[in-house]
Design a protein around this motif. Structure first.
Motif, PDB file in Angstrom:
ATOM      1  N   TYR A   1      25.473  73.177  61.384  1.00  0.00           N
ATOM      2  CA  TYR A   1      26.508  72.046  61.231  1.00  0.00           C
ATOM      3  C   TYR A   1      27.224  71.802  62.628  1.00  0.00           C
ATOM      4  O   TYR A   1      27.920  70.693  62.830  1.00  0.00           O
ATOM      5  CB  TYR A   1      27.938  72.749  60.500  1.00  0.00           C
ATOM      6  CG  TYR A   1      28.517  73.940  60.821  1.00  0.00           C
ATOM      7  CD1 TYR A   1      29.186  74.259  61.826  1.00  0.00           C
ATOM      8  CD2 TYR A   1      27.698  75.232  60.318  1.00  0.00           C
ATOM      9  CE1 TYR A   1      29.796  75.379  62.094  1.00  0.00           C
ATOM     10  CE2 TYR A   1      28.303  76.605  60.618  1.00  0.00           C
ATOM     11  CZ  TYR A   1      29.155  76.707  61.621  1.00  0.00           C
ATOM     12  OH  TYR A   1      29.609  77.791  61.887  1.00  0.00           O
ATOM     13  N   VAL A   2      26.803  72.585  63.501  1.00  0.00           N
ATOM     14  CA  VAL A   2      27.112  72.024  65.009  1.00  0.00           C
ATOM     15  C   VAL A   2      25.831  71.255  65.652  1.00  0.00           C
ATOM     16  O   VAL A   2      26.138  70.104  65.883  1.00  0.00           O
ATOM     17  CB  VAL A   2      27.193  73.409  65.880  1.00  0.00           C
ATOM     18  CG1 VAL A   2      27.353  72.944  67.392  1.00  0.00           C
ATOM     19  CG2 VAL A   2      28.351  74.135  65.569  1.00  0.00           C
TER      20      VAL A   2
ATOM     21  N   ALA B   1      23.205  58.574  66.277  1.00  0.00           N
ATOM     22  CA  ALA B   1      23.416  57.926  65.212  1.00  0.00           C
ATOM     23  C   ALA B   1      24.529  56.929  65.171  1.00  0.00           C
ATOM     24  O   ALA B   1      25.061  56.344  64.493  1.00  0.00           O
ATOM     25  CB  ALA B   1      23.086  58.586  63.931  1.00  0.00           C
ATOM     26  N   SER B   2      25.465  57.459  66.195  1.00  0.00           N
ATOM     27  CA  SER B   2      26.756  56.930  66.197  1.00  0.00           C
ATOM     28  C   SER B   2      27.113  55.583  66.882  1.00  0.00           C
ATOM     29  O   SER B   2      26.235  55.428  67.931  1.00  0.00           O
ATOM     30  CB  SER B   2      27.897  58.125  66.545  1.00  0.00           C
ATOM     31  OG  SER B   2      27.751  57.970  68.025  1.00  0.00           O
ATOM     32  N   SER B   3      28.015  54.971  66.719  1.00  0.00           N
ATOM     33  CA  SER B   3      28.136  53.449  67.315  1.00  0.00           C
ATOM     34  C   SER B   3      28.946  53.854  68.517  1.00  0.00           C
ATOM     35  O   SER B   3      28.976  53.045  69.511  1.00  0.00           O
ATOM     36  CB  SER B   3      29.106  52.632  66.483  1.00  0.00           C
ATOM     37  OG  SER B   3      30.026  53.240  65.999  1.00  0.00           O
ATOM     38  N   ALA B   4      29.388  55.073  68.753  1.00  0.00           N
ATOM     39  CA  ALA B   4      30.360  55.485  69.780  1.00  0.00           C
ATOM     40  C   ALA B   4      29.358  55.720  71.285  1.00  0.00           C
ATOM     41  O   ALA B   4      29.648  54.923  72.358  1.00  0.00           O
ATOM     42  CB  ALA B   4      31.028  56.751  69.663  1.00  0.00           C
TER      43      ALA B   4
ATOM     44  N   LEU C   1      25.959  67.797  54.775  1.00  0.00           N
ATOM     45  CA  LEU C   1      26.162  66.937  56.119  1.00  0.00           C
ATOM     46  C   LEU C   1      25.560  65.382  56.039  1.00  0.00           C
ATOM     47  O   LEU C   1      26.207  64.416  56.393  1.00  0.00           O
ATOM     48  CB  LEU C   1      25.799  67.737  57.197  1.00  0.00           C
ATOM     49  CG  LEU C   1      26.488  67.005  58.621  1.00  0.00           C
ATOM     50  CD1 LEU C   1      27.643  67.093  58.658  1.00  0.00           C
ATOM     51  CD2 LEU C   1      25.616  67.823  60.018  1.00  0.00           C
TER      52      LEU C   1
ATOM     53  N   LEU D   1      32.166  60.688  61.770  1.00  0.00           N
ATOM     54  CA  LEU D   1      31.469  60.985  62.704  1.00  0.00           C
ATOM     55  C   LEU D   1      30.849  59.855  63.194  1.00  0.00           C
ATOM     56  O   LEU D   1      30.754  59.759  64.769  1.00  0.00           O
ATOM     57  CB  LEU D   1      30.361  62.054  62.470  1.00  0.00           C
ATOM     58  CG  LEU D   1      29.657  62.870  63.149  1.00  0.00           C
ATOM     59  CD1 LEU D   1      30.687  63.539  64.162  1.00  0.00           C
ATOM     60  CD2 LEU D   1      28.868  63.639  62.610  1.00  0.00           C
ATOM     61  N   SER D   2      30.307  58.903  62.675  1.00  0.00           N
ATOM     62  CA  SER D   2      29.685  57.836  63.335  1.00  0.00           C
ATOM     63  C   SER D   2      30.238  56.857  64.058  1.00  0.00           C
ATOM     64  O   SER D   2      29.971  55.995  64.687  1.00  0.00           O
ATOM     65  CB  SER D   2      28.648  57.099  62.394  1.00  0.00           C
ATOM     66  OG  SER D   2      29.423  56.735  61.234  1.00  0.00           O
TER      67      SER D   2
ATOM     68  N   ILE E   1      32.977  66.668  67.536  1.00  0.00           N
ATOM     69  CA  ILE E   1      32.306  67.137  68.791  1.00  0.00           C
ATOM     70  C   ILE E   1      32.812  68.188  69.368  1.00  0.00           C
ATOM     71  O   ILE E   1      32.341  69.225  70.017  1.00  0.00           O
ATOM     72  CB  ILE E   1      31.606  66.059  69.684  1.00  0.00           C
ATOM     73  CG1 ILE E   1      30.598  65.307  69.073  1.00  0.00           C
ATOM     74  CG2 ILE E   1      31.470  66.409  71.220  1.00  0.00           C
ATOM     75  CD1 ILE E   1      29.360  65.844  69.206  1.00  0.00           C
TER      76      ILE E   1
ATOM     77  N   GLY F   1      23.841  69.454  63.709  1.00  0.00           N
ATOM     78  CA  GLY F   1      23.736  68.227  63.097  1.00  0.00           C
ATOM     79  C   GLY F   1      24.881  67.333  63.539  1.00  0.00           C
ATOM     80  O   GLY F   1      24.409  66.135  63.929  1.00  0.00           O
ATOM     81  N   VAL F   2      26.280  67.750  63.729  1.00  0.00           N
ATOM     82  CA  VAL F   2      27.059  66.833  64.309  1.00  0.00           C
ATOM     83  C   VAL F   2      26.872  66.380  65.677  1.00  0.00           C
ATOM     84  O   VAL F   2      27.042  65.283  65.948  1.00  0.00           O
ATOM     85  CB  VAL F   2      28.494  67.756  64.494  1.00  0.00           C
ATOM     86  CG1 VAL F   2      29.532  67.002  65.176  1.00  0.00           C
ATOM     87  CG2 VAL F   2      29.013  67.990  62.808  1.00  0.00           C
ATOM     88  N   ILE F   3      26.251  67.161  66.617  1.00  0.00           N
ATOM     89  CA  ILE F   3      25.915  66.564  67.789  1.00  0.00           C
ATOM     90  C   ILE F   3      24.997  65.651  67.600  1.00  0.00           C
ATOM     91  O   ILE F   3      24.907  64.600  68.457  1.00  0.00           O
ATOM     92  CB  ILE F   3      25.461  67.903  68.701  1.00  0.00           C
ATOM     93  CG1 ILE F   3      26.556  68.824  68.875  1.00  0.00           C
ATOM     94  CG2 ILE F   3      24.869  67.453  70.127  1.00  0.00           C
ATOM     95  CD1 ILE F   3      26.287  70.025  69.757  1.00  0.00           C
TER      96      ILE F   3
ATOM     97  N   ARG G   1      33.621  65.505  60.566  1.00  0.00           N
ATOM     98  CA  ARG G   1      32.457  64.615  60.156  1.00  0.00           C
ATOM     99  C   ARG G   1      32.538  63.416  59.218  1.00  0.00           C
ATOM    100  O   ARG G   1      31.543  62.920  59.194  1.00  0.00           O
ATOM    101  CB  ARG G   1      31.623  65.810  59.541  1.00  0.00           C
ATOM    102  CG  ARG G   1      31.622  66.120  58.173  1.00  0.00           C
ATOM    103  CD  ARG G   1      31.135  67.054  57.732  1.00  0.00           C
ATOM    104  NE  ARG G   1      31.420  67.799  56.554  1.00  0.00           N
ATOM    105  CZ  ARG G   1      31.110  67.262  55.074  1.00  0.00           C
ATOM    106  NH1 ARG G   1      30.204  66.380  55.088  1.00  0.00           N
ATOM    107  NH2 ARG G   1      31.611  67.811  54.071  1.00  0.00           N
TER     108      ARG G   1
ATOM    109  N   ILE H   1      23.930  63.766  64.967  1.00  0.00           N
ATOM    110  CA  ILE H   1      24.473  62.265  64.628  1.00  0.00           C
ATOM    111  C   ILE H   1      25.252  61.841  65.800  1.00  0.00           C
ATOM    112  O   ILE H   1      25.144  60.556  65.839  1.00  0.00           O
ATOM    113  CB  ILE H   1      25.397  62.592  63.369  1.00  0.00           C
ATOM    114  CG1 ILE H   1      24.510  63.328  62.333  1.00  0.00           C
ATOM    115  CG2 ILE H   1      25.918  61.492  62.864  1.00  0.00           C
ATOM    116  CD1 ILE H   1      25.152  63.555  61.049  1.00  0.00           C
ATOM    117  N   ALA H   2      26.024  62.415  66.309  1.00  0.00           N
ATOM    118  CA  ALA H   2      27.018  61.770  67.376  1.00  0.00           C
ATOM    119  C   ALA H   2      26.289  60.905  68.348  1.00  0.00           C
ATOM    120  O   ALA H   2      26.509  60.157  69.058  1.00  0.00           O
ATOM    121  CB  ALA H   2      27.894  62.692  67.863  1.00  0.00           C
TER     122      ALA H   2
END
Lengths: 398, 347
Positions: B178-179, B189-192, B293, A363-364, A371, B181-183, A360, B185-186
């Motif tokens: 936590y799952v 909010a992510s650049s990927a 997180l 993560l960004s 994931i 939230g991670v998903i 995490r 954000i990904a």
């Protein structure tokens, strides 16, 4: 070596999981063929949601067993790093792969250049080893305390209910932070809690056998002797660990030691789950003890433990089986929470919570290391919940 | 009713006392105290120096006495070393003569935090306000959407809508914070992935919360709790819809819409009310995960900081507050249940 495209990654994943697909197909084929003879389990295959859930759960169970027992499926060592593979995207070819070595990081590399795919499947083995067993222990504790509390009532019930509510009023994370720190392990409190908690399965099984065969002393004595010897030795081996303050068994008699951290995690998860099970069992007992067949058994002169364990308990099985499935899912979530806060399990452990925690931070930019385990955990818990839902629906039908 | 309230209040106080004592006991075990000594004094102290430090600062008294001091029912310790008097209640400008004898929680003194170097009451106050803001928005998002989901699913049991909405609520209960939230954000909010609709951290939301920086944490907590409430609402709604008076209404020729809104809804919402109140302990957990997180510095974040450093006073303060929140919501749910359900209220 070319990087793999998304289609090729999916194909390679399908191939890696080949033994699991075969096992799943065999299980489903056998179960559907004989479903009329298999009771509640067979009825599950009349229910689409239940079948999907069962499939998801069995997928992870088979994966875990094949990874843990035969070392299949994994492509690389989950702990070793490879040069130049740090944070690489899924499908990156391994630089300088040797003959016989798998040539790609299928789902990419993490911040320490380890293979995300192998860590994910190894993580399944950690979860499948701990979660169902911890849930089973929590059930034994909850049943052993909940039956008498509901059946006898009175002071015993008040005291036990107060204690259960006490634990339930704690925020779980605070409890974990208090129990699962290195300082706390040093004082031995988790080990002492283990000494008490692991006693419950023995008490439960002993009383179970004793209540059943009380009228045939010869047979009962043999059964109890064997049971107590086997369970007692296993209990002493589990409890006694040279690393902790509880170490009394000589080395030669100690059958096995549970690796560092796992026992503490196990004990705290059981401790957190047991009060809820207690409440459920107590409620069910209060309801069932007014039934006619209980009155009949009392008139027959059966002892209270026989009535509790052989009249009341079998009739609570429906709700308890459903709750068992749900609770394994909840235990999996709790294990993940522990890992997420870096408690208990060693930091290089491949379990899903720890991996999510490590992933995490970046993560960004590189979402894949977090994931992948997140989706794995989600699918297992979702499967357990769907399975529980299917079981509930089918058990209500008759 | 008064008797019931008094009894519940008594149990509550007893529970709070027991819980705070357990936390006090666990944080004051020998290895934890050594850690405190090394943190406060000098990290390279010898074992004998550590013991000395502990004795001079009142840590060597029996645990019950020290708990009493913290609570404010036992006079605070004093220590006379070559004319220099130190003591639990002697701090700041106070001297041995002017200092009060008791200084514990009952006197409003929660002690100082070791990590933040500030009074626990101020820290808890500030952090609680932050978490309160988060919880308010969570409730505003979670409760209406859960109720709508549940009512829509439960009003025609077994229909396609019911099946899909039920599966959706099962899916949300299977996704811990936590799952999800991670998903989230990904994806957002992510650049990927490149959507970048929201911010991946909520640190800025402490000062000025906008939709962009505050929606993801609120959504993450809401999702996990939502499914459970929705399923309870669905079960309760489905039960009400099979009741005799609904059949009577239907036979009278009342439209389906009116049956749901005027006849069924009120009765169907009694059970979910209790469930929503009992969700608070779970929400507190979710708050800790989400605040960590998203780096939102509320009560949960402070809890993690305090527990990680064995900050005894702060840890006690936070656990008392969170336990009180849990117990008060349980009390409200009991009273509310009695109040909402005429069958219990009258008998």
């Amino acid at each position: 070596m070319e990087p793999l495209s998304w289609g090729q990654i999916a194909l390679q994943l399908l191939i890696r999981f080949l033994p699991v697909w075969i096992a799943l197909i065999v299980t489903f084929a056998l179960s559907i063929t004989y479903k009329r003879r298999l009771g509640l389990y067979g009825k599950l295959f009349d229910n689409t949601i239940g079948m999907v859930g069962f499939g998801l759960v069995m997928f992870w169970v088979y994966t875990a067993l094949m990874v843990g027992l035969f070392d299949w499926i994994v492509t690389h060592d989950p702990l070793s790093t490879a040069s130049g593979m740090k944070n690489k995207v899924p499908g990156t070819p391994l630089r300088g792969a040797e003959e016989g070595e798998f040539a790609w990081y299928l789902l990419g590399g993490d911040t320490l250049a380890r293979d995300v795919f192998s860590r994910m499947v190894e993580g399944a083995w950690v979860v499948i080893r701990i979660a169902p067993l911890a849930t089973l222990f929590a059930f034994m504790v909850g049943i052993t305390l909940g039956l008498p509390a509901g059946y006898f009532g009175g002071r015993l019930d008040s005291a036990l209910s107060f204690a259960a509510n006490l634990i339930l009023a704690f925020p779980v994370i605070l409890l974990f932070y208090l129990l699962v720190t290195p300082e706390m392990v040093e004082t031995g409190i988790p080990s002492y809690m283990g000494v008490v908690l692991f006693l419950f399965p023995i008490i439960f099984l002993t009383v179970l056998v004793n209540a059943r065969y009380r009228t045939q002393p010869a047979r009962r004595n043999v059964m109890l002797a064997v049971l107590l010897f086997v369970l007692g030795w296993a209990y002493l081996s589990v409890v006694s660990d040279p690393q902790t303050p509880v170490a009394f068994l000589p080395r030669d008699l100690d059958l096995f030691d549970i690796p560092g951290g796992i026992l503490v995690v196990f004990v705290s998860v059981v401790f957190v789950n047991a009060p809820t099970v207690f409440r459920i069992v107590r409620g069910l007992t209060l309801d069932i003890k007014t039934r006619d067949y209980v009155a009949a058994a009392q008139t027959r002169g059966e002892g209270p433990w026989y009535i509790m364990l052989w009249e009341i308990l079998p009739n609570t099985r429906g709700p308890l089986i459903v709750d068992f499935c749900l609770r394994i899912g909840y235990t999996t979530i709790l294990l993940g929470t522990l890992g997420f806060f870096g408690l208990g399990l060693p930091p290089e452990s491949p379990d899903w919570g720890t991996t999510i925690n490590q992933g995490r931070k970046l993560l960004s930019i590189y979402p894949h290391p977090a994931i992948v385990p997140a989706l794995a955990l989600l699918s297992l818990v979702l499967g357990l919940n769907l399975l529980a839902d299917g079981l509930r629906e089918e058990s209500l039908k008759d | 009713m008064i008797l019931f309230l008094l009894k519940r209040l008594g149990t509550m106080i007893l529970t709070a006392l027991c819980l705070s004592f357990i936390v006090f006991f666990l944080t004051n075990l020998e290895p934890n105290l050594r850690k405190v000594a090394k943190f406060e004094g000098n990290s390279r102290m010898e074992e004998s120096e550590v013991q000395n430090w502990l004795a001079n600062n009142g840590y060597k008294q029996p645990i019950l006495t020290r708990y009493g001091e913290w609570l404010g029912v036992v006079p605070g310790w004093t220590n006379d070393r070559a004319g220099v008097v130190t003591g639990r209640c002697i701090e700041g400008d106070l001297t041995a003569e002017t200092a009060p004898r008791f200084c514990g929680v009952l006197q409003g003194n929660w002690g100082d935090s070791m990590v933040f170097r500030d009074e626990v009451s101020t820290i808890v106050g500030v952090r609680l306000w932050m978490t309160g803001k988060l919880m308010l928005w969570v409730m505003l998002l979670m409760v209406p959407s859960a109720l709508i989901l549940g009512v829509l699913a439960g009003m025609r049991e077994g229909s396609k809508t019911d099946r899909s909405l039920s599966t959706l609520s099962i899916a949300t209960t299977a996704t811990p914070e936590y799952v999800s939230g991670v998903i989230l954000i990904a994806v957002f909010a992510s650049s990927a992935v490149g959507l970048k609709w929201f911010k991946g951290t909520a640190t800025a939301a402490m000062e000025d919360a906008t939709f962009e920086n505050f929606f993801l944490p609120v959504l993450t907590i809401s999702l996990y709790g939502m499914g459970y409430i929705a399923r309870m609402t669905r079960a309760s709604m489905a039960e009400v819809m099979t009741a005799q008076y609904i059949r009577t209404a239907r036979l009278k020729g009342v439209s389906f819409r009116n049956i749901v809104l005027k006849h069924a809804l009120r009765n169907a919402l009694i059970a979910p009310f209790t469930v929503i109140m009992l969700q608070f302990p779970w929400l507190l957990n979710g708050v800790v995960v989400v605040e960590t997180l998203f780096n939102y510095k509320g009560l949960g974040w402070a809890l993690v900081q305090a527990a990680g450093n064995n900050d005894i006073n702060l840890l006690l303060g936070i656990s008392v507050v969170s336990v009180l929140v849990v117990l008060v919501t349980q009390l409200i749910s009991d009273i509310g249940y009695v109040y909402l359900n005429p069958r219990i209220r009258i008998s």
